[in-house]
Design a protein around this motif. Sequence first.
Motif, short mmCIF file in Angstrom:
data_model
loop_
_atom_site.label_atom_id
_atom_site.label_comp_id
_atom_site.label_asym_id
_atom_site.label_seq_id
_atom_site.Cartn_x
_atom_site.Cartn_y
_atom_site.Cartn_z
N CYS A 1 0.81 -1.22 0.00
CA CYS A 1 0.00 0.00 0.00
C CYS A 1 0.84 1.27 0.00
O CYS A 1 0.32 2.35 0.33
CB CYS A 1 -0.96 -0.01 1.19
SG CYS A 1 -1.99 -1.49 1.30
N ILE B 1 -0.21 -0.54 -4.77
CA ILE B 1 -0.36 0.87 -5.12
C ILE B 1 0.91 1.39 -5.79
O ILE B 1 2.01 1.26 -5.25
CB ILE B 1 -0.69 1.71 -3.86
CG1 ILE B 1 -2.10 1.36 -3.37
CG2 ILE B 1 -0.56 3.20 -4.15
CD1 ILE B 1 -2.51 2.06 -2.10
N ASP C 1 -4.91 0.34 -6.06
CA ASP C 1 -5.35 -0.35 -4.86
C ASP C 1 -4.34 -1.38 -4.41
O ASP C 1 -3.45 -1.78 -5.16
CB ASP C 1 -6.73 -1.00 -5.05
CG ASP C 1 -6.71 -2.19 -6.01
OD1 ASP C 1 -5.63 -2.55 -6.53
OD2 ASP C 1 -7.78 -2.77 -6.26
N GLU D 1 -4.18 -5.16 -2.17
CA GLU D 1 -5.03 -6.28 -1.78
C GLU D 1 -4.28 -7.15 -0.78
O GLU D 1 -3.19 -7.64 -1.05
CB GLU D 1 -5.44 -7.08 -3.02
CG GLU D 1 -6.23 -6.22 -4.01
CD GLU D 1 -6.41 -6.88 -5.37
OE1 GLU D 1 -5.96 -8.03 -5.54
OE2 GLU D 1 -6.99 -6.24 -6.26
N THR E 1 -9.08 -4.48 0.93
CA THR E 1 -8.63 -3.65 -0.19
C THR E 1 -8.53 -2.21 0.28
O THR E 1 -9.50 -1.66 0.82
CB THR E 1 -9.58 -3.73 -1.39
OG1 THR E 1 -9.69 -5.08 -1.83
CG2 THR E 1 -9.07 -2.86 -2.54
N ALA F 1 -7.66 1.58 -1.37
CA ALA F 1 -7.56 2.19 -2.69
C ALA F 1 -7.46 3.70 -2.57
O ALA F 1 -8.01 4.31 -1.64
CB ALA F 1 -8.77 1.82 -3.55
N THR G 1 -15.66 5.17 1.69
CA THR G 1 -14.92 5.99 0.74
C THR G 1 -15.00 7.45 1.17
O THR G 1 -16.06 7.92 1.57
CB THR G 1 -15.49 5.87 -0.68
OG1 THR G 1 -15.50 4.50 -1.07
CG2 THR G 1 -14.67 6.66 -1.69
N ARG H 1 -10.35 4.76 -0.21
CA ARG H 1 -11.38 3.78 0.14
C ARG H 1 -10.75 2.63 0.93
O ARG H 1 -9.64 2.19 0.62
CB ARG H 1 -12.05 3.23 -1.12
CG ARG H 1 -13.19 2.25 -0.83
CD ARG H 1 -13.92 1.82 -2.10
NE ARG H 1 -13.10 1.00 -2.98
CZ ARG H 1 -12.62 1.41 -4.14
NH1 ARG H 1 -12.87 2.64 -4.57
NH2 ARG H 1 -11.88 0.61 -4.89
#
Length: 412
Positions: free
Chosen positions: A44, A73, A83, A85, A106, A108, A155, A176
Amino acid sequence: MRVPERVRKSANVLVCLVAVAGTIWGGKEIWQVLSGRHQIDEACAGLVPAGRVLALSPAGGTITHRVADEGTIQMGDLSGGQDCEIFSTGAGEKYGTSSGERWFFTGAVGLVPGDSRVLADDPMKELVDPSGAPTHPAQPLGGGITGLVGDSGVTVQLPCADGESGRETVKGLWARAELANLGRPFSEDGQLSAGDRDTLAEIAVLTANNLADRLGCTERLPDAPRNIAALPAGPTPAADAKGTCGWYGRAGFAKQEQFPDQVLESRTDDRLWDEQCGLLVSTGRATGLYTAGSEAGDHLVRPERPGQWFVSLHTYSGEDAKNVYLTSTDGNETPEPAEPGKAGRSSEDPIWWASSVCDGAPQIHTMTIAYGYDRLMTAKLAEVFRAYVDDVAHRRGCTDVTFPAASAFRAD
């Protein structure tokens, strides 16, 4: 009383064994946490708060991430949305997966405006569960934050007029946080648990603020609210509408047999980039309309599922309003833009748009009518669309309202 030497030695050995076992077990736990944090940070880009992800209910056991460009990311291409995962063996054990692990989270992020088009609702895509199970429309996050709470995550958006992301234009950003493959044992009546709902809101807000810091944005979101309520179930009777469909209930349209008699709504929040009101024709009313229409010679497909006949109304705001397109149900056709300052109808599908300006920012208002229902009600629903646009414009203080010409309300 004196403890015999043999007993004392045995007790000491037992204490030592327990201490060693505790050290080994504690070491394993510490290693899993540190490894999990590393996996989340790596996937991330250090934007998502790893400790809060590990606090989610499916996060037990060993944590790993998807090793691919999609699923990690990439800071160099934020306009298209990125995103990460995350997988856990804890979720895998609960679900009984063959691999022993399961994708559970997830995170994002992306820029506003983004590369992706905002598509108006498809006249063939129903708004509710076709089996008749309750549907839970997304609700505003609240707490002074521009955000939405959905059935699987949260979000948020944050304006950013002074940030930089390479050569990409930055006017805002979004983040998100959601649970993937939501289901038992990590849900309650098809929704997030109260604890996970609060934690996901916190993750989304912290991720947005971390991205703002990375891009050099001045503004930050306040702390996420706590004790976020579960999403109310719908649809509900039109007469009881109080939120984004409140205008419909007050106008009394549903008293007429041809109009929708149920709503799918959320609380109003004028800050949202997308606010929706769904109007649905109940099964009994739809059957009666179908029978009357067939006898009158209209070639209709019988509505066989709850909510198959519907009207979907949206208002898109700000940067998103500049990128709205009318969905094309023909895969060979390019979606048509809904241009700010103008109004009209899709050349192919029962989708209309109007426009307005609120606080200097464009707004696009759309209406999608389900196929079949459009053949019976298009002309009459023009009044409904105007009432919807007028309500939003009045509530938000909008001006320069542009509405489609009467000739645009036709069923092709």
